[in-house]
Write an enzyme that holds these catalytic residues in place. Structure first.
Site, PDB file in Angstrom:
ATOM      1  N   HIS A 142     -14.400   1.076  -0.887  1.00 28.13           N
ATOM      2  CA  HIS A 142     -13.307   0.160  -0.502  1.00 28.13           C
ATOM      3  C   HIS A 142     -12.191   0.865   0.253  1.00 28.13           C
ATOM      4  O   HIS A 142     -11.083   0.340   0.348  1.00 28.13           O
ATOM      5  CB  HIS A 142     -12.757  -0.537  -1.754  1.00 28.13           C
ATOM      6  CG  HIS A 142     -13.774  -1.439  -2.390  1.00 28.13           C
ATOM      7  ND1 HIS A 142     -13.667  -1.885  -3.687  1.00 28.13           N
ATOM      8  CD2 HIS A 142     -14.945  -1.959  -1.915  1.00 28.13           C
ATOM      9  CE1 HIS A 142     -14.705  -2.650  -3.973  1.00 28.13           C
ATOM     10  NE2 HIS A 142     -15.507  -2.697  -2.915  1.00 28.13           N
ATOM     11  N   GLY A 172     -15.395   2.008 -15.897  1.00 25.81           N
ATOM     12  CA  GLY A 172     -14.100   1.461 -15.480  1.00 25.81           C
ATOM     13  C   GLY A 172     -14.155   0.398 -14.425  1.00 25.81           C
ATOM     14  O   GLY A 172     -13.244   0.295 -13.597  1.00 25.81           O
ATOM     15  N   SER A 195     -15.021  -3.909 -13.768  1.00 30.73           N
ATOM     16  CA  SER A 195     -15.362  -5.220 -14.371  1.00 30.73           C
ATOM     17  C   SER A 195     -16.625  -5.792 -13.730  1.00 30.73           C
ATOM     18  O   SER A 195     -17.116  -6.844 -14.133  1.00 30.73           O
ATOM     19  CB  SER A 195     -14.188  -6.181 -14.166  1.00 30.73           C
ATOM     20  OG  SER A 195     -13.936  -6.331 -12.760  1.00 30.73           O
ATOM     21  N   TYR A 223       0.830  -1.215   0.000  1.00 27.27           N
ATOM     22  CA  TYR A 223       0.000   0.000   0.000  1.00 27.27           C
ATOM     23  C   TYR A 223       0.856   1.254   0.000  1.00 27.27           C
ATOM     24  O   TYR A 223       0.474   2.273  -0.579  1.00 27.27           O
ATOM     25  CB  TYR A 223      -0.986  -0.016   1.173  1.00 27.27           C
ATOM     26  CG  TYR A 223      -2.084  -1.011   0.927  1.00 27.27           C
ATOM     27  CD1 TYR A 223      -2.047  -2.289   1.495  1.00 27.27           C
ATOM     28  CD2 TYR A 223      -3.132  -0.717   0.062  1.00 27.27           C
ATOM     29  CE1 TYR A 223      -3.020  -3.231   1.218  1.00 27.27           C
ATOM     30  CE2 TYR A 223      -4.122  -1.654  -0.231  1.00 27.27           C
ATOM     31  CZ  TYR A 223      -4.060  -2.912   0.350  1.00 27.27           C
ATOM     32  OH  TYR A 223      -5.025  -3.846   0.051  1.00 27.27           O
ATOM     33  N   ARG A 229       1.619   1.984  -3.608  1.00 25.52           N
ATOM     34  CA  ARG A 229       0.460   2.539  -4.324  1.00 25.52           C
ATOM     35  C   ARG A 229       0.188   3.975  -3.863  1.00 25.52           C
ATOM     36  O   ARG A 229      -0.181   4.839  -4.652  1.00 25.52           O
ATOM     37  CB  ARG A 229      -0.761   1.647  -4.091  1.00 25.52           C
ATOM     38  CG  ARG A 229      -0.626   0.283  -4.760  1.00 25.52           C
ATOM     39  CD  ARG A 229      -1.789  -0.619  -4.425  1.00 25.52           C
ATOM     40  NE  ARG A 229      -3.039  -0.103  -4.965  1.00 25.52           N
ATOM     41  CZ  ARG A 229      -4.237  -0.553  -4.566  1.00 25.52           C
ATOM     42  NH1 ARG A 229      -4.324  -1.491  -3.631  1.00 25.52           N
ATOM     43  NH2 ARG A 229      -5.333  -0.053  -5.092  1.00 25.52           N
ATOM     44  N   GLN A 253     -15.207   2.523  -6.222  1.00 25.75           N
ATOM     45  CA  GLN A 253     -14.507   1.376  -5.641  1.00 25.75           C
ATOM     46  C   GLN A 253     -13.017   1.715  -5.488  1.00 25.75           C
ATOM     47  O   GLN A 253     -12.267   0.952  -4.890  1.00 25.75           O
ATOM     48  CB  GLN A 253     -14.650   0.139  -6.532  1.00 25.75           C
ATOM     49  CG  GLN A 253     -16.102  -0.306  -6.734  1.00 25.75           C
ATOM     50  CD  GLN A 253     -16.211  -1.366  -7.796  1.00 25.75           C
ATOM     51  OE1 GLN A 253     -16.044  -2.553  -7.536  1.00 25.75           O
ATOM     52  NE2 GLN A 253     -16.475  -0.943  -9.023  1.00 25.75           N
ATOM     53  N   ASN A 254     -12.618   2.850  -6.050  1.00 27.44           N
ATOM     54  CA  ASN A 254     -11.206   3.215  -6.046  1.00 27.44           C
ATOM     55  C   ASN A 254     -10.796   3.803  -4.699  1.00 27.44           C
ATOM     56  O   ASN A 254     -11.610   4.412  -4.009  1.00 27.44           O
ATOM     57  CB  ASN A 254     -10.914   4.219  -7.167  1.00 27.44           C
ATOM     58  CG  ASN A 254     -11.220   3.636  -8.534  1.00 27.44           C
ATOM     59  OD1 ASN A 254     -11.304   2.410  -8.697  1.00 27.44           O
ATOM     60  ND2 ASN A 254     -11.422   4.497  -9.517  1.00 27.44           N
ATOM     61  N   VAL A 255      -9.531   3.616  -4.392  1.00 28.92           N
ATOM     62  CA  VAL A 255      -9.019   4.132  -3.117  1.00 28.92           C
ATOM     63  C   VAL A 255      -8.121   5.344  -3.357  1.00 28.92           C
ATOM     64  O   VAL A 255      -7.552   5.899  -2.428  1.00 28.92           O
ATOM     65  CB  VAL A 255      -8.263   3.008  -2.348  1.00 28.92           C
ATOM     66  CG1 VAL A 255      -9.249   1.921  -1.927  1.00 28.92           C
ATOM     67  CG2 VAL A 255      -7.123   2.408  -3.171  1.00 28.92           C
ATOM     68  N   ASP A 256      -8.048   5.768  -4.643  1.00 30.35           N
ATOM     69  CA  ASP A 256      -7.275   6.979  -4.931  1.00 30.35           C
ATOM     70  C   ASP A 256      -8.165   8.194  -4.682  1.00 30.35           C
ATOM     71  O   ASP A 256      -9.374   8.064  -4.475  1.00 30.35           O
ATOM     72  CB  ASP A 256      -6.740   6.944  -6.386  1.00 30.35           C
ATOM     73  CG  ASP A 256      -7.845   6.942  -7.435  1.00 30.35           C
ATOM     74  OD1 ASP A 256      -7.826   6.071  -8.341  1.00 30.35           O
ATOM     75  OD2 ASP A 256      -8.733   7.812  -7.371  1.00 30.35           O
TER      76      ASP A 256
HETATM   77  N1  APR Z   1     -11.257   3.526 -19.298  1.00 31.77           N
HETATM   78  C1  APR Z   1     -12.369   2.890 -18.865  1.00 31.77           C
HETATM   79  N2  APR Z   1     -12.377   1.590 -18.452  1.00 31.77           N
HETATM   80  C2  APR Z   1     -11.204   0.936 -18.489  1.00 31.77           C
HETATM   81  C3  APR Z   1      -9.996   1.530 -18.928  1.00 31.77           C
HETATM   82  C4  APR Z   1     -10.060   2.885 -19.346  1.00 31.77           C
HETATM   83  N3  APR Z   1      -8.966   3.524 -19.787  1.00 31.77           N
HETATM   84  N4  APR Z   1      -9.009   0.591 -18.837  1.00 31.77           N
HETATM   85  C5  APR Z   1      -9.572  -0.534 -18.351  1.00 31.77           C
HETATM   86  N5  APR Z   1     -10.891  -0.337 -18.155  1.00 31.77           N
HETATM   87  C6  APR Z   1     -11.882  -1.264 -17.628  1.00 31.77           C
HETATM   88  C7  APR Z   1     -11.601  -2.734 -17.882  1.00 31.77           C
HETATM   89  O1  APR Z   1     -12.148  -3.122 -19.120  1.00 31.77           O
HETATM   90  C8  APR Z   1     -12.359  -3.382 -16.715  1.00 31.77           C
HETATM   91  O2  APR Z   1     -13.723  -3.582 -17.045  1.00 31.77           O
HETATM   92  O3  APR Z   1     -11.853  -1.117 -16.229  1.00 31.77           O
HETATM   93  C9  APR Z   1     -12.264  -2.330 -15.607  1.00 31.77           C
HETATM   94  C10 APR Z   1     -11.245  -2.681 -14.546  1.00 31.77           C
HETATM   95  O4  APR Z   1     -11.727  -3.800 -13.842  1.00 31.77           O
HETATM   96  P1  APR Z   1     -10.930  -4.278 -12.528  1.00 31.77           P
HETATM   97  O5  APR Z   1      -9.471  -4.258 -12.817  1.00 31.77           O
HETATM   98  O6  APR Z   1     -11.594  -5.540 -12.081  1.00 31.77           O
HETATM   99  O7  APR Z   1     -11.194  -3.120 -11.461  1.00 31.77           O
HETATM  100  P2  APR Z   1     -12.468  -2.917 -10.552  1.00 31.77           P
HETATM  101  O8  APR Z   1     -13.709  -3.346 -11.265  1.00 31.77           O
HETATM  102  O9  APR Z   1     -12.403  -1.514 -10.060  1.00 31.77           O
HETATM  103  O10 APR Z   1     -12.182  -3.920  -9.329  1.00 31.77           O
HETATM  104  C11 APR Z   1     -13.127  -3.897  -8.272  1.00 31.77           C
HETATM  105  O11 APR Z   1     -11.722  -5.388  -6.994  1.00 31.77           O
HETATM  106  O12 APR Z   1      -9.644  -6.008  -6.252  1.00 31.77           O
HETATM  107  C12 APR Z   1     -10.798  -5.366  -5.910  1.00 31.77           C
HETATM  108  O13 APR Z   1     -10.957  -3.689  -4.279  1.00 31.77           O
HETATM  109  C13 APR Z   1     -10.526  -3.917  -5.583  1.00 31.77           C
HETATM  110  O14 APR Z   1     -11.964  -2.021  -5.962  1.00 31.77           O
HETATM  111  C14 APR Z   1     -11.384  -3.157  -6.584  1.00 31.77           C
HETATM  112  C15 APR Z   1     -12.439  -4.164  -6.970  1.00 31.77           C
END
Ligand code: APR
Length: 233
Positions: free
Chosen positions: A104, A170, A172, A53, A56, A86-89
């Protein structure tokens, strides 16, 4: 004022240079989250967790919000806007968004190891073994780890249930309970999904899908929403 609710994930910060979790070069490709983002990992190897952390958090001082974050902030004079992230930034806040609910946790905050409500901002990027909270316990990252409660989820669901417009950007949508917020969107709300790779789910009848990165897709969407608002007054 119309209510716009945004659910954001790591993808909105990707163009600021912050890695996502599950993309090909994502954070979880280089680490097993159970080694870093769980209470058991903290018990087993607190230094490794602090290092993860700290790195990051250090990066956070080297990056800036992108046009996606800034576009969302530009909605505020015209709509009642609530960001649920969901972001921590802190890039939404630094871009000018004033209503940001973190599901989160937040990288720039730390907390007691035994009292999750004893939260304090961290000066600088480095949290070390021996840094203690007011209750004398080792300070830990103010992050919701896998297996821990998401204290803000009820508040988030209530906010989503009142949305006129719901923007998903952004994420998944693989992690619950955050992903479950989609089930709280009113059937009358317009839903927009901004993501370069996601496949539009036919689960939502009024879903508009923008296969774009956030820094390009969100400005386009925001201009469209503001223009449609101005046309109604
Ligand atoms: N613009 C928009 N979307 C994007 C970009 C971009 N430039 N680049 C990638 N993506 C999309 C990907 O296609 C994907 O659908 O962002 C998503 C990222 O998914 P993850 O990496 O799974 O991130 P997230 O959904 O935020 O994860 C959720 O999982 O590990 C835990 O606590 C952590 O908050 C996090 C949670």
């Amino acid at each position: 004022m119309k209510k716009i609710v945004v659910l954001s994930g790591a993808g909105i910060s990707a163009e600021s240079g912050i890695k996502t979790f599950r993309d090909d070069d994502g954070l979880w490709q280089n680490h097993r989250f159970e080694d870093l983002a769980t209470p058991a990992a903290w018990e087993r190897n607190p230094q490794l967790v602090l290092d993860f952390y700290n790195q990051r958090r250090k990066q956070l001082y080297e990056v800036e919000p992108n046009d996606g974050h800034r576009a969302l902030a530009q909605l505020e004079p015209y709509f009642e806007v609530q960001i649920i992230t969901q972001n921590v930034d802190d890039l939404h806040e630094r871009a000018g968004s004033t209503q940001v609910l973190h599901l989160h946790g937040e990288l720039k905050k730390v907390r007691s190891s035994i009292n999750p409500d004893l939260i304090t901002p961290l000066e600088g990027w480095e949290l070390k073994i021996g840094d203690t909270a007011a209750d004398g316990t080792q300070l830990r990252p103010h992050i919701v780890w896998f297996g821990e409660n998401v204290p803000n989820i009820e508040q988030a669901a209530i906010i989503v249930s009142k949305a006129d417009v719901f923007i998903v950007v952004g994420t998944s949508l693989q992690v619950y309970p955050a992903a479950g917020l989609l089930d709280w969107v009113p059937s009358t709300a317009a839903i927009y999904l901004v993501d370069p790779t996601a496949n539009p789910s036919n689960r939502y009848k009024n879903l508009s899908f923008m296969r774009e990165k956030a820094a390009k897709g969100l400005p386009l969407l925001v201009n469209q929403l503001i223009q449609s608002h101005l046309n109604t007054i």
